[in-house]
Every structure is written in C-alpha cells, then in structure tokens.
Motif scaffolding. Structure first.
Motif, PDB file in Angstrom:
ATOM      1  N   GLY A   1     -10.211 -18.279 -38.636  1.00 28.01           N
ATOM      2  CA  GLY A   1     -10.754 -17.136 -39.371  1.00 28.01           C
ATOM      3  C   GLY A   1     -12.000 -16.566 -38.716  1.00 28.01           C
ATOM      4  N   VAL A   2     -12.871 -17.450 -38.215  1.00 26.90           N
ATOM      5  CA  VAL A   2     -14.082 -16.989 -37.527  1.00 26.90           C
ATOM      6  C   VAL A   2     -13.732 -16.336 -36.194  1.00 26.90           C
ATOM      7  N   LEU A   3     -12.815 -16.945 -35.434  1.00 24.27           N
ATOM      8  CA  LEU A   3     -12.445 -16.405 -34.124  1.00 24.27           C
ATOM      9  C   LEU A   3     -11.784 -15.037 -34.225  1.00 24.27           C
ATOM     10  N   VAL A   4     -11.045 -14.803 -35.304  1.00 21.44           N
ATOM     11  CA  VAL A   4     -10.388 -13.504 -35.488  1.00 21.44           C
ATOM     12  C   VAL A   4     -11.311 -12.531 -36.215  1.00 21.44           C
ATOM     13  N   GLY A   5     -12.013 -13.013 -37.227  1.00 18.54           N
ATOM     14  CA  GLY A   5     -12.816 -12.111 -38.055  1.00 18.54           C
ATOM     15  C   GLY A   5     -14.000 -11.503 -37.330  1.00 18.54           C
ATOM     16  N   ALA A   6     -14.662 -12.262 -36.450  1.00 18.68           N
ATOM     17  CA  ALA A   6     -15.835 -11.726 -35.754  1.00 18.68           C
ATOM     18  C   ALA A   6     -15.484 -10.568 -34.818  1.00 18.68           C
ATOM     19  N   PRO A   7     -14.488 -10.695 -33.936  1.00 17.90           N
ATOM     20  CA  PRO A   7     -14.136  -9.544 -33.086  1.00 17.90           C
ATOM     21  C   PRO A   7     -13.644  -8.332 -33.887  1.00 17.90           C
ATOM     22  N   VAL A   8     -12.847  -8.588 -34.931  1.00 14.26           N
ATOM     23  CA  VAL A   8     -12.359  -7.478 -35.753  1.00 14.26           C
ATOM     24  C   VAL A   8     -13.530  -6.782 -36.441  1.00 14.26           C
ATOM     25  N   GLY A   9     -14.488  -7.546 -36.912  1.00  7.09           N
ATOM     26  CA  GLY A   9     -15.670  -6.944 -37.532  1.00  7.09           C
ATOM     27  C   GLY A   9     -16.472  -6.118 -36.553  1.00  7.09           C
ATOM     28  N   LEU A  10     -16.589  -6.584 -35.313  1.00  7.14           N
ATOM     29  CA  LEU A  10     -17.291  -5.807 -34.287  1.00  7.14           C
ATOM     30  C   LEU A  10     -16.579  -4.480 -34.030  1.00  7.14           C
ATOM     31  N   LEU A  11     -15.255  -4.517 -33.969  1.00 12.39           N
ATOM     32  CA  LEU A  11     -14.497  -3.280 -33.753  1.00 12.39           C
ATOM     33  C   LEU A  11     -14.645  -2.323 -34.932  1.00 12.39           C
ATOM     34  N   ILE A  12     -14.549  -2.875 -36.140  1.00 11.46           N
ATOM     35  CA  ILE A  12     -14.673  -2.025 -37.334  1.00 11.46           C
ATOM     36  C   ILE A  12     -16.053  -1.384 -37.405  1.00 11.46           C
ATOM     37  N   GLY A  13     -17.079  -2.141 -37.068  1.00 11.92           N
ATOM     38  CA  GLY A  13     -18.427  -1.609 -37.148  1.00 11.92           C
ATOM     39  C   GLY A  13     -18.752  -0.576 -36.083  1.00 11.92           C
ATOM     40  N   GLN A  14     -18.083  -0.656 -34.925  1.00 10.14           N
ATOM     41  CA  GLN A  14     -18.417   0.233 -33.816  1.00 10.14           C
ATOM     42  C   GLN A  14     -17.498   1.430 -33.680  1.00 10.14           C
ATOM     43  N   ILE A  15     -16.225   1.253 -33.992  1.00 12.78           N
ATOM     44  CA  ILE A  15     -15.244   2.316 -33.756  1.00 12.78           C
ATOM     45  C   ILE A  15     -14.776   2.851 -35.102  1.00 12.78           C
ATOM     46  N   THR A  16     -15.033   4.124 -35.326  1.00  7.79           N
ATOM     47  CA  THR A  16     -14.760   4.721 -36.635  1.00  7.79           C
ATOM     48  C   THR A  16     -13.276   4.720 -36.958  1.00  7.79           C
ATOM     49  N   ILE A  17     -12.438   5.055 -35.984  1.00  6.88           N
ATOM     50  CA  ILE A  17     -11.010   5.155 -36.258  1.00  6.88           C
ATOM     51  C   ILE A  17     -10.417   3.791 -36.621  1.00  6.88           C
ATOM     52  N   VAL A  18     -10.925   2.732 -35.981  1.00 12.25           N
ATOM     53  CA  VAL A  18     -10.457   1.381 -36.339  1.00 12.25           C
ATOM     54  C   VAL A  18     -10.879   1.050 -37.764  1.00 12.25           C
ATOM     55  N   ARG A  19     -12.094   1.410 -38.126  1.00 13.72           N
ATOM     56  CA  ARG A  19     -12.571   1.156 -39.488  1.00 13.72           C
ATOM     57  C   ARG A  19     -11.720   1.901 -40.504  1.00 13.72           C
ATOM     58  N   GLN A  20     -11.367   3.125 -40.219  1.00 14.72           N
ATOM     59  CA  GLN A  20     -10.573   3.928 -41.153  1.00 14.72           C
ATOM     60  C   GLN A  20      -9.146   3.406 -41.278  1.00 14.72           C
ATOM     61  N   LEU A  21      -8.619   2.837 -40.202  1.00 14.63           N
ATOM     62  CA  LEU A  21      -7.262   2.303 -40.249  1.00 14.63           C
ATOM     63  C   LEU A  21      -7.185   0.956 -40.966  1.00 14.63           C
ATOM     64  N   LEU A  22      -8.183   0.106 -40.745  1.00 16.07           N
ATOM     65  CA  LEU A  22      -8.125  -1.252 -41.291  1.00 16.07           C
ATOM     66  C   LEU A  22      -8.793  -1.390 -42.650  1.00 16.07           C
ATOM     67  N   GLU A  23      -9.722  -0.537 -42.980  1.00 19.40           N
ATOM     68  CA  GLU A  23     -10.486  -0.691 -44.224  1.00 19.40           C
ATOM     69  C   GLU A  23      -9.613  -0.722 -45.468  1.00 19.40           C
ATOM     70  N   PRO A  24      -8.561   0.122 -45.598  1.00 18.22           N
ATOM     71  CA  PRO A  24      -7.733   0.033 -46.820  1.00 18.22           C
ATOM     72  C   PRO A  24      -7.078  -1.335 -46.991  1.00 18.22           C
ATOM     73  N   TYR A  25      -6.591  -1.926 -45.887  1.00 14.25           N
ATOM     74  CA  TYR A  25      -5.949  -3.232 -45.981  1.00 14.25           C
ATOM     75  C   TYR A  25      -6.961  -4.329 -46.318  1.00 14.25           C
ATOM     76  N   ILE A  26      -8.133  -4.259 -45.680  1.00 14.94           N
ATOM     77  CA  ILE A  26      -9.155  -5.270 -45.955  1.00 14.94           C
ATOM     78  C   ILE A  26      -9.610  -5.195 -47.401  1.00 14.94           C
ATOM     79  N   GLU A  27      -9.861  -3.995 -47.877  1.00 15.12           N
ATOM     80  CA  GLU A  27     -10.322  -3.835 -49.253  1.00 15.12           C
ATOM     81  C   GLU A  27      -9.246  -4.215 -50.256  1.00 15.12           C
ATOM     82  N   PHE A  28      -7.964  -4.099 -49.869  1.00 18.86           N
ATOM     83  CA  PHE A  28      -6.878  -4.480 -50.778  1.00 18.86           C
ATOM     84  C   PHE A  28      -6.695  -5.994 -50.827  1.00 18.86           C
ATOM     85  N   PHE A  29      -6.559  -6.618 -49.649  1.00 17.73           N
ATOM     86  CA  PHE A  29      -6.221  -8.039 -49.613  1.00 17.73           C
ATOM     87  C   PHE A  29      -7.392  -8.940 -49.976  1.00 17.73           C
ATOM     88  N   ARG A  30      -8.619  -8.505 -49.745  1.00 16.03           N
ATOM     89  CA  ARG A  30      -9.734  -9.411 -50.019  1.00 16.03           C
ATOM     90  C   ARG A  30      -9.944  -9.646 -51.510  1.00 16.03           C
TER      91      ARG A  30
END
Length: 277
Positions: free
Chosen positions: A96-125
């Motif tokens: 979870g740490v090995l996957v979550g940290a890089p994904v978080g870096l991408l979400i925080g830096q790249i807007t389009i990645v954040r917009q694509l992944l945010e609905p799934y993260i907010e749903f499943f969490r």
C-alpha cells in the motif's frame, strides 16, 4: 616635584556559571519511563477491579490472562498467530505504501491525473474493507492473497491522500524559485516537492498501519485458520474469555511496537528536514 597617579580600575565582576535551561537527558528519560510505569500500573489496577466485579465469565483478570498467554505460548498457538498476522500486515501495508506514495505524487502534481483518479479514490475510500471480505474470499480464495489484498486496500488510499495533500501543500514560492533557477521538472520533484512531502508520506504510513490492524482481525475471522483474529474467534467459540483477552492484548502490543519502530525511522529520516513525527 612629580606626582604619580594610579589609574582607577573597575572592580572585577564575579564569574557566574551559565544557567542550565533544560533538564539532563537521562533524568528526562527516567521521568518518562516512570510515568509510563505508573500509567500501566493504574491500568492493571482498574482492570483487576473490573474483573473482580464481573467475574471470569465476562472479564479475565490480569493473572488469568497471563496464565492463558503462557498456555498458548507453550503449545505454539500464540507465536504462530503473531507471525501469521504480522506477515499479512507487513506485506499488505508495504504494498500500500509502495503504490500509494507514487500515485499521490502524481495526483498532487498533474491535474489531469487528479481529475481522472479522484472520483474513484473518493468513492472507494468510504467503503470499509470489511464489506469486501466475502468477495475477497470468493474471488481470491481463503489463502494469503485475499487477506493481503484487503490490507493493501486499507493502506493504499490513506497513503495516497496524505501524499497528495503534502504535494499540494508545497509553498508556491519554492516552486517558482526553483523554476527561475533553471531546474527541470524532475529536479523540482527531487529537490523541492519530495523533501516537503516526506513528512506527509510517513504520517500516512503510520495511519495506514493502524488501519491494517483493524482489517486483519475481520479478514482472519472469516477466512483464516491461523492468526490473531482467528485466535480471538476460536476462543469465543470455546468460551475461553481469557484467550480472547490474550489475542486482544497481543494485537495492542504488536501495534505499539510497530508504531514505535515507524516513529524511530521517521524521526531519523525527517531530522534533516526539521520536522517531527
């Protein structure tokens, strides 16, 4: 006639020793250990009083719990349970740490990645891992994979959210200063974003570790023959309240040890950043 004069000299100031602003490190450490010991003794006293009031059928006393722990340790049940649960927690949490940290870096830096992944993260969490226990067993079987996947599911979203929050909290002036000095995007990530985000990643890792302990119990109750969750459930079926207490207390001690190890690692990593965990 000559007149001799002596120059007046100012009286010498007495030397004063510098005041000690802090207590000795050894004394502070002893005081902390003493307070911990007092807290533990008070907790044991309250536990004993509650056990005396409700009886061994509802609350096992500290002495009965210790005796049960020796019994379970003697036949290897306790040791095997600790090893099995620890292995599942560490593998799932580590992934979870090995996957979550890089994904978080991408979400925080790249807007389009954040917009694509945010609905799934907010749903499943918001769906607890307990809800997926049955599906995990049906899809992945009763082996180790189903339990590791559930713990991974627990940890990855916490680390991702904390990491992305750390990236978005980086001071904009630092990013502009690095860009004005000619730093590439990769250099900005390595020298500005990542050092500022490390405290958030480590905090997310500690929170994920705590939630992993919550998940392992439910996963082992449903689909495990060995583990602390399985031990607690089996003890209930046999009516051994003292074994239940052993399993619960072992979980608490194990979590405390793992969290302390993470804190030590975090303090060493963050020392150069001037942050505390």
């Amino acid at each position: 006639m000559t007149i001799t004069t002596t120059e007046a000299t100012a009286p010498a100031r007495p030397r004063t020793r510098p005041r000690r602003t802090g207590r000795p490190a050894g004394g502070q450490g002893l005081r902390t250990v003493g307070l911990y010991a007092v807290a533990v003794l008070v907790g044991l006293g309250v536990w004993q009083l509650v056990a005396m009031k409700y009886g061994p059928s509802l609350v096992a006393s500290p002495k009965e719990t210790l005796s049960a722990a020796r019994e379970l340790a003697a036949d290897g049940t306790l040791g095997n349970s600790v090893i099995a649960s620890s292995r599942r927690i560490l593998i799932g949490w580590g992934l979870g740490v090995l996957v979550g940290a890089p994904v978080g870096l991408l979400i925080g830096q790249i807007t389009i990645v954040r917009q694509l992944l945010e609905p799934y993260i907010e749903f499943f969490r918001f769906i607890p891992p307990v809800a997926f226990v049955t599906l995990a067993v049906v899809w992945l079987g009763i082996g180790e994979t189903s339990k590791v996947v559930l713990i991974f599911y627990t940890a990855v979203f916490i680390v991702t959210l904390n990491t992305s929050a750390g990236v978005m909290a980086v001071n904009e002036s630092k990013l502009r200063a690095a860009a004005s000095l000619g730093a590439s995007r990769r250099q900005v990530l390595q020298r500005v974003v990542l050092p500022s985000t490390v405290p958030y990643i480590l905090t997310g890792a500690r929170l994920a570790m705590g939630n992993s302990f919550l998940t392992i119990v439910s996963a082992e109750i449903v689909a495990a023959q060995v583990g602390l969750g399985s031990l607690i459930w089996t003890s209930r079926n046999y009516g051994r309240i003292d074994w239940v207490f052993v399993g619960i207390i072992t979980l608490g001690i194990l979590g405390l040890v793992y969290d302390r190890i993470l804190r030590v690692i975090a303090m060493r990593v963050l020392h150069k950043y001037g942050a505390k965990v």
